[in-house]
Write a protein that holds these residues in place. Sequence first.
Motif, short mmCIF file in Angstrom:
data_model
loop_
_atom_site.label_atom_id
_atom_site.label_comp_id
_atom_site.label_asym_id
_atom_site.label_seq_id
_atom_site.Cartn_x
_atom_site.Cartn_y
_atom_site.Cartn_z
N THR A 37 0.80 -1.23 0.00
CA THR A 37 0.00 0.00 0.00
C THR A 37 0.83 1.28 0.00
N ARG A 38 2.12 1.18 0.25
CA ARG A 38 2.94 2.40 0.34
C ARG A 38 4.29 2.18 -0.31
N GLU A 42 3.70 -0.37 -3.08
CA GLU A 42 2.61 0.20 -3.88
C GLU A 42 2.99 0.28 -5.35
N ASP A 64 -6.06 1.74 4.00
CA ASP A 64 -5.04 1.92 2.96
C ASP A 64 -5.24 0.93 1.83
N ARG A 211 8.53 9.93 3.68
CA ARG A 211 9.51 9.06 4.31
C ARG A 211 10.80 9.83 4.62
#
Length: 277
Positions: A37-38, A42, A64, A211
């Motif tokens: 999801t990230r 992702e 998410d 991040r």
Amino acid sequence: MFEPVRNVSGVRTAAGAADGTGWSGVRGKRVLVTGGTRGLGEQIVRLLTAEGARVATCARNALDLDVLARSLDSPVYTRALDITEPEHLESFVAAVAKRFGGLDGVVACAGGSRGGRFETTDTADWSATWEANVGHAARLIRAAVPPLRAAGGGSVVVVSSISGWKPGPPVQYGVAKSAQIQLAASLARELGPDGIRVNAVSPGSMLIPGRRWDRMRREDPETFAGFVAAELPTGRPVAPQEVARVVTFLLSDWSSGISGAHLPVDRAQNAPSPDGY
């Protein structure tokens, strides 16, 4: 005349005659990606679905996963779970294999680190970091072996890190990522007779919104500029999309001769952090 070849999903095709580009790609392959999801996970999910693969992914946050699924043009099978919880990951692998009628590939992308510098990191931090990276990858692969074997073979990609082969803090993360590289090399030999390929990919410092490196770029631009100048000869960090393309290639039939490899995707980065070696 092209020689017929068999891909891991069991469909016979003519070598080099898949689509307009001449690349067989991952169209129709059944792939499970953890941590989708990230960030890099992702991007792997997005690229695989865009290339026509059937994709399943898991993450801890159900919202998410729902946002991701709604943003894709192709359906993706999802489940909210903690990869470190006993049997949760194994149950998901079994459910995906049943839903898809088998598996052709898995990507161990989820991971992370707990604790800080060596003297302030306790045993629980070491255990949590190990389980999130090495333990999760080993359990994913073990659960995926039966459906991969039943499909005639497949491809496993373990996402390690530049920290796994170039030293830098936090040490518990580097040790776990180094072990993932060894895991891939060892399992490539053990599972090779079943037609299962296993490879490790080590991204460099990726610029992902929100991040570490993105925050440093915005909050401490001087330190970020010094890091780039000293450690990144191409002048910028690797993008997660660049790493996702390498992972997708390793899941494809065009990488059929690659197993037991460790592929850095870091734009020739030197040290993994501003702390240097």
